[in-house]
Design a protein around this motif. Structure first.
Motif, PDB file in Angstrom:
ATOM      1  N   ALA A 105       0.826  -1.203   0.000  1.00  0.00           N
ATOM      2  CA  ALA A 105       0.000   0.000   0.000  1.00  0.00           C
ATOM      3  C   ALA A 105       0.862   1.254   0.000  1.00  0.00           C
ATOM      4  O   ALA A 105       0.511   2.270  -0.631  1.00  0.00           O
ATOM      5  CB  ALA A 105      -0.920  -0.009   1.220  1.00  0.00           C
ATOM      6  N   GLU A 142       3.835   1.659  -1.357  1.00  0.00           N
ATOM      7  CA  GLU A 142       4.352   1.874  -2.709  1.00  0.00           C
ATOM      8  C   GLU A 142       3.282   2.467  -3.624  1.00  0.00           C
ATOM      9  O   GLU A 142       3.564   3.370  -4.424  1.00  0.00           O
ATOM     10  CB  GLU A 142       4.870   0.557  -3.277  1.00  0.00           C
ATOM     11  CG  GLU A 142       6.118   0.039  -2.570  1.00  0.00           C
ATOM     12  CD  GLU A 142       6.508  -1.349  -3.035  1.00  0.00           C
ATOM     13  OE1 GLU A 142       5.840  -1.879  -3.952  1.00  0.00           O
ATOM     14  OE2 GLU A 142       7.478  -1.907  -2.481  1.00  0.00           O
ATOM     15  N   ARG A 143       2.050   1.966  -3.510  1.00  0.00           N
ATOM     16  CA  ARG A 143       0.960   2.502  -4.330  1.00  0.00           C
ATOM     17  C   ARG A 143       0.680   3.961  -3.992  1.00  0.00           C
ATOM     18  O   ARG A 143       0.439   4.772  -4.876  1.00  0.00           O
ATOM     19  CB  ARG A 143      -0.314   1.668  -4.125  1.00  0.00           C
ATOM     20  CG  ARG A 143      -0.260   0.278  -4.736  1.00  0.00           C
ATOM     21  CD  ARG A 143      -1.649  -0.344  -4.783  1.00  0.00           C
ATOM     22  NE  ARG A 143      -2.233  -0.494  -3.464  1.00  0.00           N
ATOM     23  CZ  ARG A 143      -2.119  -1.583  -2.731  1.00  0.00           C
ATOM     24  NH1 ARG A 143      -1.428  -2.619  -3.172  1.00  0.00           N
ATOM     25  NH2 ARG A 143      -2.707  -1.654  -1.541  1.00  0.00           N
ATOM     26  N   GLU A 144       0.725   4.294  -2.699  1.00  0.00           N
ATOM     27  CA  GLU A 144       0.421   5.657  -2.292  1.00  0.00           C
ATOM     28  C   GLU A 144       1.517   6.631  -2.728  1.00  0.00           C
ATOM     29  O   GLU A 144       1.233   7.754  -3.130  1.00  0.00           O
ATOM     30  CB  GLU A 144       0.229   5.725  -0.775  1.00  0.00           C
ATOM     31  CG  GLU A 144      -0.293   7.055  -0.276  1.00  0.00           C
ATOM     32  CD  GLU A 144      -1.637   7.427  -0.889  1.00  0.00           C
ATOM     33  OE1 GLU A 144      -1.961   8.633  -0.882  1.00  0.00           O
ATOM     34  OE2 GLU A 144      -2.355   6.534  -1.385  1.00  0.00           O
ATOM     35  N   ASP A 177       3.317   6.341  -5.381  1.00  0.00           N
ATOM     36  CA  ASP A 177       3.095   6.533  -6.814  1.00  0.00           C
ATOM     37  C   ASP A 177       1.934   7.482  -7.052  1.00  0.00           C
ATOM     38  O   ASP A 177       1.995   8.353  -7.921  1.00  0.00           O
ATOM     39  CB  ASP A 177       2.831   5.176  -7.470  1.00  0.00           C
ATOM     40  CG  ASP A 177       2.658   5.288  -8.977  1.00  0.00           C
ATOM     41  OD1 ASP A 177       3.655   5.604  -9.657  1.00  0.00           O
ATOM     42  OD2 ASP A 177       1.530   5.068  -9.468  1.00  0.00           O
ATOM     43  N   ARG A 178       0.854   7.339  -6.281  1.00  0.00           N
ATOM     44  CA  ARG A 178      -0.323   8.195  -6.461  1.00  0.00           C
ATOM     45  C   ARG A 178      -0.003   9.653  -6.146  1.00  0.00           C
ATOM     46  O   ARG A 178      -0.392  10.571  -6.882  1.00  0.00           O
ATOM     47  CB  ARG A 178      -1.454   7.706  -5.553  1.00  0.00           C
ATOM     48  CG  ARG A 178      -2.809   8.357  -5.836  1.00  0.00           C
ATOM     49  CD  ARG A 178      -3.786   8.066  -4.730  1.00  0.00           C
ATOM     50  NE  ARG A 178      -3.404   8.707  -3.482  1.00  0.00           N
ATOM     51  CZ  ARG A 178      -3.638   9.993  -3.222  1.00  0.00           C
ATOM     52  NH1 ARG A 178      -4.231  10.776  -4.112  1.00  0.00           N
ATOM     53  NH2 ARG A 178      -3.259  10.512  -2.070  1.00  0.00           N
TER      54      ARG A 178
END
Length: 242
Positions: free
Chosen positions: A71, A73-75, A77-78
């Motif tokens: 999560a 890593e996804r955040e 990137d976002r």
């Protein structure tokens, strides 16, 4: 001379693996999938349940460290794409070793579960709460403006401070946490390690200042470390300007 390797027929291994998977679900309190056992739909439910189970902490039911890292890593990137603010909080139960030493590990587990419940109930559905260590927790709060960060973190701390956890002999344990926080640099591609390190620094400062308090990075703007600046200017989109 090497012996030839003969594959084991699927019908000899499948029942054993299914039994192991079902035992794992039952041990974790997850019911067996509905429908005909072995059917495509049943197998898909089983796989989905195992995937969900692999991302959960067994003691608290919160996301585990693996799910937290994904999560995170996804955040990152976002935030790098959208520029929206995001806050990471790291929390640690104060004097937790004393709980284990004085009241036993069963009481310690109850304290961890109680704190986990408060954290989960104190955030939005879109936020992620994870247990990342023994008495350590982390929270990712997407789209959390700087003006609300301190308020959110302080509310969480106060909710935990109100806790009274029952233990042996009718006693109740008071609990507190120390909280550190850092905002992800907007429009900058950071790394999970750098963001977590900055939040941890605030947690260590909160502990050193007496515990049972919240410390966020003391700046109105997202702090960008030297390493994050290097990552920014090393990216291909900026090569022509260097």
């Amino acid at each position: 001379m090497d012996r030839p390797c003969h594959p084991i027929p699927a019908d000899e291994t499948l029942p054993l693996r299914l039994d192991q998977a079902l035992q794992l679900l039952a041990h974790s309190g997850v019911p067996e999938p509905h429908g005909e056992r072995g059917s495509t739909a049943w197998m898909q439910q089983l796989i989905d349940a195992l995937v969900e189970l692999s991302s959960r902490d067994a003691l608290t039911g919160l996301s585990n460290r693996r799910a937290f890292q994904l999560a995170l890593e996804r955040e990152i990137d976002r935030v790098a794409r959208s520029g929206e603010p995001a806050l990471m909080l790291v929390a640690d139960i104060d004097h937790f070793k004393l709980v284990n030493d004085r009241f036993g590990h069963a009481a310690g587990d109850e304290v961890i579960r109680a704190v986990a419940g408060v954290l989960a109930d104190s955030v939005r559905p879109m936020d992620l709460v994870a247990r990342v260590g023994g008495e350590e927790f982390a929270i990712i709060l997407p789209n959390c403006p700087h003006t609300f960060g301190q308020t959110v973190a302080e509310r969480i701390r106060q909710q935990v401070e109100r806790l009274r956890v029952p233990c042996a002999n009718g006693r109740e344990l008071a609990v507190s946490i120390s909280v550190g926080g850092a905002f992800a640099p907007q429009w900058v591609r950071s790394t999970p390690a750098l963001w977590l390190e900055r939040a941890d620094l605030q947690l260590y400062a909160a502990k050193a200042a007496g515990r049972n308090r919240v410390l966020l990075e003391p700046t109105a703007d997202s702090h960008v470390s030297h390493e994050e600046k290097r990552l920014l200017f090393d990216s291909t989109s900026f090569q022509d300007f260097i």
